[in-house]
Scaffold this motif. Structure first.
Motif, PDB file in Angstrom:
ATOM      1  N   TYR A 183       9.151  21.371 -28.750  1.00  0.00           N
ATOM      2  CA  TYR A 183       9.352  21.819 -30.125  1.00  0.00           C
ATOM      3  C   TYR A 183       8.210  21.419 -31.048  1.00  0.00           C
ATOM      4  CZ  TYR A 183      11.776  22.715 -34.540  1.00  0.00           C
ATOM      5  OH  TYR A 183      12.133  23.186 -35.787  1.00  0.00           O
ATOM      6  N   GLY A 184       7.633  20.254 -30.831  1.00  0.00           N
ATOM      7  CA  GLY A 184       6.615  19.739 -31.730  1.00  0.00           C
ATOM      8  C   GLY A 184       5.215  20.284 -31.522  1.00  0.00           C
ATOM      9  N   MET A 185       4.975  21.063 -30.471  1.00  0.00           N
ATOM     10  CA  MET A 185       3.645  21.576 -30.180  1.00  0.00           C
ATOM     11  C   MET A 185       3.247  22.680 -31.152  1.00  0.00           C
ATOM     12  SD  MET A 185       3.236  21.602 -26.032  1.00  0.00           S
ATOM     13  CE  MET A 185       1.469  21.873 -26.213  1.00  0.00           C
ATOM     14  N   GLY A 186       1.952  22.923 -31.223  1.00  0.00           N
ATOM     15  CA  GLY A 186       1.433  23.967 -32.082  1.00  0.00           C
ATOM     16  C   GLY A 186       0.262  24.690 -31.444  1.00  0.00           C
ATOM     17  N   MET A 187       0.004  25.905 -31.902  1.00  0.00           N
ATOM     18  CA  MET A 187      -1.100  26.716 -31.424  1.00  0.00           C
ATOM     19  C   MET A 187      -1.908  27.179 -32.622  1.00  0.00           C
ATOM     20  SD  MET A 187      -0.706  26.903 -28.056  1.00  0.00           S
ATOM     21  CE  MET A 187      -1.643  28.346 -27.562  1.00  0.00           C
ATOM     22  N   GLY A 188      -3.215  27.257 -32.447  1.00  0.00           N
ATOM     23  CA  GLY A 188      -4.069  27.660 -33.542  1.00  0.00           C
ATOM     24  C   GLY A 188      -5.164  28.604 -33.108  1.00  0.00           C
ATOM     25  N   TRP A 189      -5.729  29.305 -34.077  1.00  0.00           N
ATOM     26  CA  TRP A 189      -6.877  30.167 -33.863  1.00  0.00           C
ATOM     27  C   TRP A 189      -8.010  29.717 -34.772  1.00  0.00           C
ATOM     28  CZ3 TRP A 189      -7.338  33.623 -30.010  1.00  0.00           C
ATOM     29  CH2 TRP A 189      -6.165  34.085 -29.397  1.00  0.00           C
ATOM     30  N   PHE A 190      -9.202  29.643 -34.201  1.00  0.00           N
ATOM     31  CA  PHE A 190     -10.413  29.309 -34.925  1.00  0.00           C
ATOM     32  C   PHE A 190     -11.475  30.350 -34.603  1.00  0.00           C
ATOM     33  CE2 PHE A 190      -7.971  25.530 -34.416  1.00  0.00           C
ATOM     34  CZ  PHE A 190      -8.218  24.742 -35.543  1.00  0.00           C
ATOM     35  N   ARG A 191     -12.522  30.407 -35.401  1.00  0.00           N
ATOM     36  CA  ARG A 191     -13.608  31.335 -35.119  1.00  0.00           C
ATOM     37  C   ARG A 191     -14.940  30.726 -35.524  1.00  0.00           C
ATOM     38  NH1 ARG A 191     -12.307  36.063 -39.634  1.00  0.00           N
ATOM     39  NH2 ARG A 191     -12.927  34.858 -41.502  1.00  0.00           N
ATOM     40  N   GLN A 192     -16.002  31.199 -34.882  1.00  0.00           N
ATOM     41  CA  GLN A 192     -17.340  30.712 -35.172  1.00  0.00           C
ATOM     42  C   GLN A 192     -18.334  31.862 -35.068  1.00  0.00           C
ATOM     43  OE1 GLN A 192     -18.671  27.423 -32.757  1.00  0.00           O
ATOM     44  NE2 GLN A 192     -20.208  26.833 -34.264  1.00  0.00           N
ATOM     45  N   ALA A 193     -19.013  32.135 -36.173  1.00  0.00           N
ATOM     46  CA  ALA A 193     -20.056  33.147 -36.211  1.00  0.00           C
ATOM     47  C   ALA A 193     -21.399  32.489 -35.957  1.00  0.00           C
ATOM     48  CB  ALA A 193     -20.052  33.856 -37.560  1.00  0.00           C
ATOM     49  N   PRO A 194     -22.400  33.244 -35.495  1.00  0.00           N
ATOM     50  CA  PRO A 194     -23.723  32.672 -35.242  1.00  0.00           C
ATOM     51  C   PRO A 194     -24.286  31.969 -36.470  1.00  0.00           C
ATOM     52  CG  PRO A 194     -23.588  34.856 -34.299  1.00  0.00           C
ATOM     53  CD  PRO A 194     -22.345  34.667 -35.122  1.00  0.00           C
ATOM     54  N   GLY A 195     -24.750  30.737 -36.286  1.00  0.00           N
ATOM     55  CA  GLY A 195     -25.336  29.979 -37.373  1.00  0.00           C
ATOM     56  C   GLY A 195     -24.355  29.395 -38.361  1.00  0.00           C
ATOM     57  N   LYS A 196     -23.064  29.504 -38.086  1.00  0.00           N
ATOM     58  CA  LYS A 196     -22.048  28.999 -38.993  1.00  0.00           C
ATOM     59  C   LYS A 196     -21.175  27.954 -38.299  1.00  0.00           C
ATOM     60  CE  LYS A 196     -19.884  31.748 -41.728  1.00  0.00           C
ATOM     61  NZ  LYS A 196     -18.991  32.842 -42.203  1.00  0.00           N
ATOM     62  N   GLU A 197     -20.496  27.157 -39.105  1.00  0.00           N
ATOM     63  CA  GLU A 197     -19.577  26.162 -38.581  1.00  0.00           C
ATOM     64  C   GLU A 197     -18.295  26.836 -38.100  1.00  0.00           C
ATOM     65  OE1 GLU A 197     -22.124  23.076 -39.009  1.00  0.00           O
ATOM     66  OE2 GLU A 197     -20.082  22.864 -38.261  1.00  0.00           O
ATOM     67  N   ARG A 198     -17.611  26.169 -37.185  1.00  0.00           N
ATOM     68  CA  ARG A 198     -16.326  26.652 -36.729  1.00  0.00           C
ATOM     69  C   ARG A 198     -15.348  26.673 -37.897  1.00  0.00           C
ATOM     70  NH1 ARG A 198     -13.752  23.251 -32.031  1.00  0.00           N
ATOM     71  NH2 ARG A 198     -13.528  21.789 -33.787  1.00  0.00           N
ATOM     72  N   GLU A 199     -14.574  27.738 -38.000  1.00  0.00           N
ATOM     73  CA  GLU A 199     -13.705  27.966 -39.137  1.00  0.00           C
ATOM     74  C   GLU A 199     -12.257  28.118 -38.686  1.00  0.00           C
ATOM     75  OE1 GLU A 199     -13.262  31.321 -42.726  1.00  0.00           O
ATOM     76  OE2 GLU A 199     -14.395  31.744 -40.898  1.00  0.00           O
ATOM     77  N   PHE A 200     -11.363  27.482 -39.405  1.00  0.00           N
ATOM     78  CA  PHE A 200      -9.934  27.623 -39.156  1.00  0.00           C
ATOM     79  C   PHE A 200      -9.474  29.010 -39.571  1.00  0.00           C
ATOM     80  CE2 PHE A 200      -5.666  27.424 -41.070  1.00  0.00           C
ATOM     81  CZ  PHE A 200      -4.917  27.068 -39.957  1.00  0.00           C
ATOM     82  N   VAL A 201      -8.681  29.645 -38.731  1.00  0.00           N
ATOM     83  CA  VAL A 201      -8.130  30.966 -39.026  1.00  0.00           C
ATOM     84  C   VAL A 201      -6.645  30.874 -39.350  1.00  0.00           C
ATOM     85  CG1 VAL A 201      -7.660  33.277 -38.123  1.00  0.00           C
ATOM     86  CG2 VAL A 201      -9.838  32.149 -37.612  1.00  0.00           C
TER      87      VAL A 201
END
Length: 122
Positions: free
Chosen positions: A32-50
């Protein structure tokens, strides 16, 4: 302990839609306590939370840049989390990563998929 397999990336025109999938496996996955996430990273940019979702489905969160356009959902039977992306924009082009955490409340993701490319063209 948790393995993630992503699929659904590809190329789409601006304004179009795409759905990403992330299939999870592992003996301890599904609590029950687990979670799933999506992130993205464009060239030359930092990883971003989606966005992310608790495995229970009771809690979701989205970055301001995708609110109203992206939707996270899950299929308990398939142990799969989806990212439905609508009204895609050029700035959505990035490598998208699926991630998992044993504790959704911690806000820290320990497991990561290999990433899948999403390209949006005009």
């Amino acid at each position: 302990q948790v393995q993630l397999v992503e699929s659904g990336g590809g190329s789409v025109q601006a304004g179009g839609s795409l759905r990403l999938s992330c299939a999870a496996s592992g003996r301890t996955f599904g609590s029950y306590g687990m979670g799933m996430g999506w992130f993205r990273q464009a060239p030359g940019k930092e990883r971003e939370f989606v966005g992310d979702i608790s495995w229970s489905g009771a809690s979701t969160s989205y970055a301001d840049s995708v609110k109203g356009r992206f939707t996270i959902s899950r299929d308990n039977a398939k142990k799969t989390v989806y990212l439905q992306m609508n009204s895609l924009k050029l700035e959505d082009t990035a490598v998208y990563y699926c991630a998992a955490t044993k504790s959704y409340s911690s806000g820290r993701f320990e497991f990561w998929g290999q990433g899948t490319q999403v390209t949006v063209s005009s």
